[in-house]
Motif scaffolding. Structure first.
Motif, PDB file in Angstrom:
ATOM      1  N   PHE A   1       0.812  -1.219   0.000  1.00 22.39           N
ATOM      2  CA  PHE A   1       0.000   0.000   0.000  1.00 22.39           C
ATOM      3  C   PHE A   1       0.845   1.268   0.000  1.00 22.39           C
ATOM      4  O   PHE A   1       0.312   2.360   0.099  1.00 22.39           O
ATOM      5  N   GLN A   2       2.161   1.097  -0.109  1.00 17.40           N
ATOM      6  CA  GLN A   2       3.049   2.261  -0.126  1.00 17.40           C
ATOM      7  C   GLN A   2       2.675   3.273  -1.229  1.00 17.40           C
ATOM      8  O   GLN A   2       2.601   4.466  -0.959  1.00 17.40           O
ATOM      9  N   PRO A   3       2.389   2.810  -2.483  1.00 17.07           N
ATOM     10  CA  PRO A   3       2.001   3.781  -3.521  1.00 17.07           C
ATOM     11  C   PRO A   3       0.743   4.554  -3.153  1.00 17.07           C
ATOM     12  O   PRO A   3       0.635   5.746  -3.468  1.00 17.07           O
ATOM     13  N   LEU A   4      -0.187   3.900  -2.459  1.00 14.66           N
ATOM     14  CA  LEU A   4      -1.417   4.571  -2.032  1.00 14.66           C
ATOM     15  C   LEU A   4      -1.075   5.704  -1.064  1.00 14.66           C
ATOM     16  O   LEU A   4      -1.602   6.817  -1.166  1.00 14.66           O
ATOM     17  N   ALA A   5      -0.146   5.392  -0.136  1.00 16.22           N
ATOM     18  CA  ALA A   5       0.295   6.411   0.815  1.00 16.22           C
ATOM     19  C   ALA A   5       0.932   7.586   0.069  1.00 16.22           C
ATOM     20  O   ALA A   5       0.709   8.750   0.415  1.00 16.22           O
ATOM     21  N   ASP A   6       1.700   7.273  -0.992  1.00 18.55           N
ATOM     22  CA  ASP A   6       2.315   8.328  -1.801  1.00 18.55           C
ATOM     23  C   ASP A   6       1.265   9.222  -2.429  1.00 18.55           C
ATOM     24  O   ASP A   6       1.396  10.442  -2.449  1.00 18.55           O
ATOM     25  N   VAL A   7       0.219   8.585  -2.970  1.00 20.80           N
ATOM     26  CA  VAL A   7      -0.833   9.360  -3.624  1.00 20.80           C
ATOM     27  C   VAL A   7      -1.452  10.331  -2.632  1.00 20.80           C
ATOM     28  O   VAL A   7      -1.636  11.515  -2.933  1.00 20.80           O
ATOM     29  N   PHE A   8      -1.734   9.846  -1.408  1.00 15.80           N
ATOM     30  CA  PHE A   8      -2.334  10.735  -0.401  1.00 15.80           C
ATOM     31  C   PHE A   8      -1.375  11.857  -0.038  1.00 15.80           C
ATOM     32  O   PHE A   8      -1.783  12.997   0.140  1.00 15.80           O
TER      33      PHE A   8
END
Lengths: 167, 349
Positions: B52-59
């Protein structure tokens, strides 16, 4: 008859407006970017006239190579905003107006004397085969001569810009 | 009219969703791959295996403050990232995801923009790539940005020439600019053993194209546009939050498109991977789906190759890069083209 609709008119306006911006904008980089948009507008007009090939070449050569070199060189030289590109001396202004009017007149005369050749319908889709057969068989000599002309121009530019070594 | 509109809409959504949706996955693969090559752990805190790291980046990108520095040319500064992503997405319209299929008795082509020019359209649209970067560097009104943009642009123009010689050679070999025809011809077999992939017919061109891809997408070992030891971050120094993310996305879309073009002309494109023939025999309707899977797998391997090269080869110096482009690759490309033309001429007689 060629059915002209809103898309055609707006494409022509798009190209014309950016052509005017190229001449009158004070910032050389903005002018170069307008030149790019004008080329893309031309590509759109060719597309509406039915020639996908010409559109692609227009984008590939003019927008993708020539305009980018203009932008690149202008940025490299880091030009300041110029005051204006309109000549202020009376004589230059007069000569400019005469030149524009003369060119406009010549173009009008040529177009209205050759209405037979104007596209009255969508162009038939020309395949690359037929196009290049014409270019490399029927018109081979003029084509090769034009490349020689470009080569000569390149050599001349190198010669002119070369530093002269004192004897 | 409505049918046509609906058809284009569906194609556009699919062709945009696949690359844009896979960018987070590629990012994660790049990070974990980099960690693996360098014997680190890599990001593994957010979600299972750090997925979920990319999701965290998006946020993070979405909620960061939008900073517009006071010294920039504001209008151009704001449109530059948008233009960058837009120009990067343009070539997608000409890339086929699978073979043309039939709905009822109507033949449907998977590309959004179908013209007789195929590869030339894709190449023309790719040629517009440097504008977003140039505009960003100039609008940032900063010497580092400017230098980065000029470097990126000069390098893209130089390597485009080497790539174009390869494309012309490929065009002569297959006798068509249509990507579907190219893929069909590559699925025939050569001497009955190996597939007639472009890589076997044009090995030199394949290497040239591969080097060209790295230079065109500004990736290591050619990422001099953002050489952080000299230029901080190159053309996107002044950009933050979502505007920076747009440049980032544009870079990855550029990589995906060039890789797709590369596998389409050298590695059989959407031609089925070995072993898939068995599934098609039992379930003939699945062929188009499997073709798309094959193409995406091949592009995924290319993406891994990008990561692999990134952590294996150090950055070039700028003069080395230019010498390689103009004095090595371009002459090799021209000689390759000449040899190809002579061989084709001799074989046709």
């Amino acid at each position: 008859m060629l059915d002209t609709n809103l898309t055609d008119v707006s494409l022509c306006l798009f190209a014309a407006v950016f052509a005017v911006v190229v001449v009158f904008n004070k910032n050389p980089v903005v002018a170069a970017f307008s030149l790019l948009l004008m080329f893309i507008g031309f590509g759109g007009i060719y597309f509406r006239l039915g020639s996908v090939f010409l559109t692609t070449i227009q984008i590939l050569v003019y927008a993708g190579a020539i305009a980018i070199l203009f932008v690149f060189v202008l940025m490299l030289m880091n030009l300041e905003e110029t005051k204006t590109f309109i000549p202020t001396k009376n004589f230059s202004l007069f000569a400019g107006i005469v030149a524009i009017l003369a060119m406009f007149g010549i173009l009008t005369i040529i177009i209205f004397n050759n209405t037979d050749y104007l596209a009255t319908d969508k162009l038939p889709e020309v395949s690359m085969n037929t196009l290049f057969t014409k270019l490399f068989e029927t018109y081979l000599v003029p084509f090769e001569l034009s490349t020689l002309l470009l080569l000569g121009a390149t050599v001349a530019v190198v010669f002119i810009s070369k530093k002269r070594i004192p004897q | 009219m409505l049918d046509e509109f609906l058809e284009i809409l569906i194609k556009t959504v699919v062709i945009l969703a696949i690359p844009l949706g896979s960018i987070p996955l590629i990012l994660q693969m790049e990070r974990r791959g980099a960690a693996w090559i360098q014997k680190r752990v890599g990001p593994n805190r957010v979600g299972p295996y750090g997925l979920f790291q990319p999701l965290a980046d998006v946020f993070k990108f979405l909620f960061k403050e939008e900073v517009v520095p006071s010294h920039v040319k504001k209008f151009f500064y704001i449109i530059a990232p948008i233009l960058s992503l837009l120009m990067a997405l343009l070539p997608l319209a000409g890339l086929p995801l699978c073979a043309p299929f039939f709905i009822g008795d109507q033949k449907v082509y998977p590309e959004v923009f179908r013209s007789g020019l195929g590869i030339f359209y894709v190449f023309a649209a790719t040629a517009l790539g440097p504008y977003g970067i140039l505009l960003a560097g100039w609008a940032s009104n900063n010497k580092f940005s400017m230098l980065g943009a000029l470097r990126a642009c000069a390098q893209m123009i130089s390597y485009e020439l080497a790539i174009s010689t390869t494309i012309v050679a490929i065009f002569f070999i297959y006798g068509s600019s249509d990507l579907h025809v190219m893929v069909e011809k590559q699925n025939e077999s050569l001497y009955g053993i190996i597939p007639a992939w472009g890589v076997f017919l044009q090995p030199v061109g394949c290497v040239l194209f591969l080097v060209g891809i790295f230079a065109e997408s500004n990736r290591l070992p050619f990422d001099l546009a953002e050489g952080e030891s000299e230029l901080v971050a190159g053309y996107h120094v002044e950009y933050s939050s979502m505007k920076f993310a747009l440049f980032y996305m544009a870079e990855y879309v550029h990589m995906i498109i060039l890789s797709t073009l590369f596998v389409t002309i050298f590695f059989g494109g959407y031609g089925l991977l070995p072993g898939m023939g068995f599934v098609v025999e039992n379930l003939p309707s699945s062929i188009y789906f499997l073709q798309a899977i094959s193409l995406i797998s091949k592009v995924a391997i290319m993406m891994w190759f990008f990561v692999w090269v990134r952590w294996s080869i150090p950055r070039f110096r700028y003069d080395q890069l230019m010498n390689l482009g103009w004095k090595t690759l371009l002459p090799i490309g021209l000689v390759n083209l000449l040899v190809t033309v002579i061989v084709i001429y001799l074989r046709s007689n």
